[in-house]
Design an enzyme around this catalytic site. Structure first.
Site, PDB file in Angstrom:
ATOM      1  N   GLU A  81       4.561 -34.561   7.498  1.00  0.00           N
ATOM      2  CA  GLU A  81       3.469 -33.812   7.268  1.00  0.00           C
ATOM      3  C   GLU A  81       2.535 -33.545   8.530  1.00  0.00           C
ATOM      4  O   GLU A  81       2.013 -32.543   8.802  1.00  0.00           O
ATOM      5  CB  GLU A  81       2.274 -34.810   6.218  1.00  0.00           C
ATOM      6  CG  GLU A  81       3.005 -34.784   4.794  1.00  0.00           C
ATOM      7  CD  GLU A  81       2.640 -33.295   4.134  1.00  0.00           C
ATOM      8  OE1 GLU A  81       2.257 -32.250   4.732  1.00  0.00           O
ATOM      9  OE2 GLU A  81       3.278 -33.210   2.800  1.00  0.00           O
ATOM     10  N   ASP A 228      13.553 -28.458   0.321  1.00  0.00           N
ATOM     11  CA  ASP A 228      13.300 -26.818   0.293  1.00  0.00           C
ATOM     12  C   ASP A 228      13.133 -26.398   1.743  1.00  0.00           C
ATOM     13  O   ASP A 228      14.178 -25.675   2.233  1.00  0.00           O
ATOM     14  CB  ASP A 228      12.084 -26.432  -0.294  1.00  0.00           C
ATOM     15  CG  ASP A 228      10.920 -27.948   0.005  1.00  0.00           C
ATOM     16  OD1 ASP A 228      11.079 -28.519   0.786  1.00  0.00           O
ATOM     17  OD2 ASP A 228       9.909 -27.538  -0.333  1.00  0.00           O
ATOM     18  N   GLU A 322       3.020 -27.179 -11.410  1.00  0.00           N
ATOM     19  CA  GLU A 322       4.027 -28.046 -10.521  1.00  0.00           C
ATOM     20  C   GLU A 322       5.266 -28.042 -11.157  1.00  0.00           C
ATOM     21  O   GLU A 322       6.130 -28.194 -10.214  1.00  0.00           O
ATOM     22  CB  GLU A 322       3.404 -29.429 -10.679  1.00  0.00           C
ATOM     23  CG  GLU A 322       2.166 -29.430  -9.497  1.00  0.00           C
ATOM     24  CD  GLU A 322       2.715 -29.530  -7.977  1.00  0.00           C
ATOM     25  OE1 GLU A 322       2.907 -30.275  -7.324  1.00  0.00           O
ATOM     26  OE2 GLU A 322       2.793 -28.187  -7.653  1.00  0.00           O
ATOM     27  N   THR A 426       7.058 -23.598   8.530  1.00  0.00           N
ATOM     28  CA  THR A 426       6.841 -23.792   7.010  1.00  0.00           C
ATOM     29  C   THR A 426       5.418 -23.980   6.511  1.00  0.00           C
ATOM     30  O   THR A 426       5.119 -23.767   5.352  1.00  0.00           O
ATOM     31  CB  THR A 426       7.571 -25.187   6.542  1.00  0.00           C
ATOM     32  OG1 THR A 426       7.764 -25.277   5.277  1.00  0.00           O
ATOM     33  CG2 THR A 426       7.082 -26.280   7.048  1.00  0.00           C
TER      34      THR A 426
END
Length: 884
Positions: A81, A228, A322, A426
């Site tokens: 993150e 992903d 979600e 991203t």
């Protein structure tokens, strides 16, 4: 800037900033917070894209970040993150800053300050790579690194594939900008290791990997959460760096994805060692990025199909849940305002030029303004079915959602630079393509790696454009979308089964739990081969027990374990289908006007709110005695009102009868357990008293202590508080239809009437709420009030079983203890088409600090908030009038 800066995130319901350590912990979610002004850093680029191109605001934002961001915090953060949000934000800000400086009008004072900060942060992340494999630890202490006594991290052994494989763009850009090659080297080493550890027969990667041994911990594979952006960065690394090896790797993986995972329009996880076997029967919302990636690759048809399927789900629920099942029931009901669908919408419009995608974008904007906008920002949805909010607005909402929506509608002349000269990370930060020829210190080709020869003409495409892809056929995209228009509401798409696909060739597929019959001798023989024993109990139940060591082979043992997991999920699903969905308590009086929605537990008696579209509306009043366990002594105060009472000392049904006798039109039971909240506890539903409860005709709802205090605080502040009890939150057009509305709520151009018509149209596409068979969190039905008197907690969520660590497993097929646990990941059989929403298997642990008892000195006085509300409401109404 007004309510949260310099905190990492805005809490839009309480109008303050979220500072880690000052708010209740949200577990791993808080690893994204590092006291690094995340929202401010990510906001750097966003302001550039605002209408009128606010370059002055960008310049001021840069100065604030340089002045206020401290990178030397003693705090443990997520490497992943921090890289995509902060490092990416700093590098993207630097890219725009030098571009503006070159134009000669703005940023003339800028001397690479953001790049210096990015380099400092890069060095602080490097200790995480101190592993034998080169895969980084998932967390690092910004001050002390890892494995240091004061670091409080470095003991982890696992990381997700995306966590280790989503570094190359930012780290390579940092190396190219600064000439320091170590960052790109470390990121490449991590990617090389993941590539080498792929499952060679399927060319798929798992979700979680051991950073020391390289063993796959979770062996399911898909394109959603956990994997992903690994695929995304392989393709984009080729675009940014010009290294053919990245394209070859992506093409190899993409061939496997389309061969095994893609079941148009669905994208379903499979097992990496048995890719013909689905690993789950639901999809998570993060896979919504994949159509956009397919556009970049040039494979437009499946991108259009999957995007249209996702759009149909959004039209049903207003937002993308979600997670949702293969027959489009809600699996996890939260929606943290994720931007991936908007991202794919933008790329599809760029590729096709089809105005349909502008209409999709318009729908997204309308839903955000209608359902998520609150006075201090935009609040995440706690449950897309009830419309309840969460006190959360992640930084990616500003960095990505607003950016992609602006770009979707922007004309080329609206931009101050050519967007085609940059690539999106991203997190939607911009990196210039000229980096591919700058400071090249890394060998481009990995000559030690062999690539599979793939005969696929699609690989010829890399940069799709409308002139090549859609020659003389402007209806191309529409012809692909048309068969999917009613895919959610009227059909249950079923991909070709693996057995049908193989046309009978190869080994027979394993026995599935949904097909098992205890009277079938062939099935019993298969169970024996898988090491599963069948035991007939004295009470008539059948019990299954698996001993992996008794299986005919290790593969049969895996099949047996998977069969047991499916049986557990089937058994627990039967229990969940008996549960009721959550309800909503919406405060509709001044100054709230329907903006505050509280998640409420249902009752198994009284009025069924799902059958009453308008719900029950009235002013609230506390009863005496407050527990409601005897005759009400203040009936005049309760008559024709919704009664408030405290939980405890008698049955729920008894409370309902007492307030109904006093003339109440509804009741709200407030938990007496101090600090309890729907954020952290399973949904609570009230059961009857074991007798016939048909005499109870009023609606009864349950609020946890924290949510109940919001109503009690409002009563103390405003005295007259009106609420709406309903199956889900209503929009303002429905709430105020036919009633006096404040001037700043009414649109002078009858916008409200238009909204009401749209609402009716939307409702016509939604199944009746009584068809819903489960709720957003595991619920227990409780009939007695004493704390130990029968509360039933939801199904637990333990770690998945694995053959290496589990010698046996058992499941009762006839009955199930309501306290029993099931595995997190299981190979449950694909559910048949049926209306209603499935029971989510994990609860949201985000905390809404709305309770007055938890407000600290930073909270604004109510009068100040109300003054801001009036301004925000007026601005909101103006936005609703604007035409795109």
């Amino acid at each position: 800037q007004e309510h949260a800066y310099p905190a990492d995130e805005l809490m839009p319901l309480t109008c303050r900033g979220r500072v880690r350590g000052q708010e209740p912990s949200r577990g791993d979610v808080d690893d994204a917070l590092g006291k690094l002004v995340y929202t401010g850093t990510e906001h750097l680029l966003t302001v550039v894209f605002q209408v009128l191109n606010k370059t002055k605001e960008f310049e001021e934002a840069v100065k604030k970040v340089i002045k206020d961001v401290n990178l030397d915090n003693d705090i443990v953060v997520s490497v992943f993150e921090t890289n995509i949000r902060v490092l990416g934000g700093l590098l993207g800000g630097h890219s725009v800053a030098i571009m503006l400086k070159e134009k000669g009008e703005y940023m003339q004072w800028y001397n690479g300050e953001l790049l210096h900060m990015a380099k400092e942060l890069g060095y602080k992340l490097l200790p995480a790579f101190n592993t034998t494999s080169g895969l980084p630890y998932p967390r690092v202490n910004l001050k002390f690194g890892v494995r240091h006594p004061e670091a409080r991290t470095g003991t982890e052994s696992d990381t997700c594939t995306a966590c280790a494989g989503t570094l190359i763009l930012e780290f390579a850009a940092l190396s190219r900008f600064t000439g320091t090659s170590i960052f790109e080297e470390y990121a490449r080493k991590a990617l090389d290791f993941i590539w080498e550890k792929r499952q060679r027969s399927s060319n798929l990667v798992g979700v979680t990997i051991n950073i020391h041994t390289g063993d796959w911990v979770r062996k399911d594979s898909g394109v959603g959460a956990g994997i992903d952006s690994y695929y995304e960065y392989l393709l984009k690394a080729y675009v940014l760096l010009g290294d053919d090896s990245f394209l070859e790797r992506f093409n190899t993986h993409y061939d496997a994805i389309m061969r095994y995972i893609s079941q148009p329009p669905l994208l379903l996880d499979v097992h990496i060692h048995k890719p013909m076997l689905n690993a789950r029967t639901w999809m998570d919302s993060l896979l919504a990025f994949f159509p956009g990636l397919q556009v970049l690759k040039g494979d437009i048809r499946p991108a259009i199909e999957t995007h249209e399927m996702l759009y149909q789900v959004i039209k049903k629920h207003n937002f993308l849940p979600e997670a949702f099942t293969t027959d489009f029931r809600v699996h996890w009901a939260q929606h943290p305002l994720r931007p991936e669908f908007a991202e794919s919408t933008y790329f599809l419009y760029k590729a096709t030029g089809d105005p349909y995608y502008l209409e999709v974008g318009k729908t997204l904007i309308e839903n955000l303004n209608k359902y998520a906008r609150v006075p201090c920002g935009f609040a995440a949805m706690k449950d897309v079915r009830t419309g309840s909010h969460e006190d959360r607005m992640d930084s990616f909402f500003l960095a990505e959602m607003f950016k992609y929506l602006y770009l979707l509608f922007a004309d080329k002349e609206d931009m101050i630079f050519d967007i085609e000269d940059y690539i999106f990370t991203t997190e939607a930060h911009l990196l210039p393509l000229w980096l591919s020829t700058t400071n090249q210190t890394i060998s481009k080709k990995n000559t030690s790696t062999e690539y599979t020869e793939l005969d696929d003409s699609n690989f010829d495409w890399t940069c799709p454009n409308t002139q090549i892809l859609f020659p003389n056929d402007p209806m191309f995209a529409q012809s692909i979308r048309e068969p999917l228009k009613n895919v959610v509401d009227k059909s249950c798409p079923r991909g070709i089964s693996r057995a049908e696909e193989s046309l009978g060739s190869g080994p027979k597929p394993p026995l599935r739990a949904r097909d098992f019959m205890a009277s079938n001798p062939e099935h019993l023989e298969i169970l024996k081969k898988m090491g599963v024993s069948l035991i007939h109990l004295k009470d008539g139940r059948v019990q299954l027990v698996q001993h992996a060591v008794q299986a005919a082979s290790s593969l049969d043992a895996e099949d047996g374990l998977r069969f047991m997991q499916e049986m557990i999920e089937l058994s627990s699903q039967q229990q969940k289908e008996q549960q009721l969905p959550p309800r909503a308590v919406q405060i509709v009086s001044h100054p709230f006007f329907g903006r505050v929605v509280l998640t409420a537990g249902p009752a198994q008696f009284g009025m069924d709110l799902s059958k009453h579209k308008t719900g029950t509306r009235g002013f609230v009043a506390a009863i005496k005695p407050y527990n409601g366990c005897s005759e009400i002594t203040n009936p005049e105060a309760v008559r024709e009102k919704i009664a408030l009472m405290q939980r405890g000392q008698c049955m729920f049904a008894e409370k309902a009868r007492n307030i109904q006798k006093a003339g109440a039109i509804g009741g709200i039971v407030i938990d007496d357990n101090e600090g309890s909240s729907s954020d952290t506890a399973p949904l609570f539903q009230m059961a009857g008293d074991g007798k016939n409860t048909d005499d109870i005709t009023i609606p009864m709802l349950f609020l946890f202590n924290k949510e109940g205090n919001i109503i009690l605080d409002a009563i103390r502040e405003y005295e007259a508080v009106e609420v709406l009890l309903s199956d889900k939150a209503k929009d303002r057009a429905t709430i105020f239809k036919g009633k006096m509305i404040p001037n700043y709520i009414i649109d002078s151009n009858l916008e409200m009437e238009t909204m009401d018509q749209k609402s009716s149209e939307n409702d016509s596409h939604k199944p009746n709420s009584e068809e819903a068979s489960s709720e957003s969190q595991d619920a227990g039905a409780v009939s007695e009030e004493p704390k130990g008197g029968g509360e039933s907690s939801g199904v637990g969520d333990p770690d998945p079983l694995s053959p290496a660590s589990t010698a046996s497993a058992s499941v009762s097929m006839a009955e199930e203890d309501p306290h029993s646990s099931g595995p997190t990941e299981s190979s449950a059989p694909e559910p048949a088409c049926s209306p209603g929403d499935s029971q989510p298997q994990e609860q949201n642990t985000q905390t809404e600090a709305n309770s007055k008892a938890h407000w600290d000195s930073k909270v604004q006085p109510m009068e100040s908030i109300l003054a801001d509300w009036n301004e925000d409401i007026e601005a909101f109404e103006m936005m609703e009038k604007d035409e795109l």
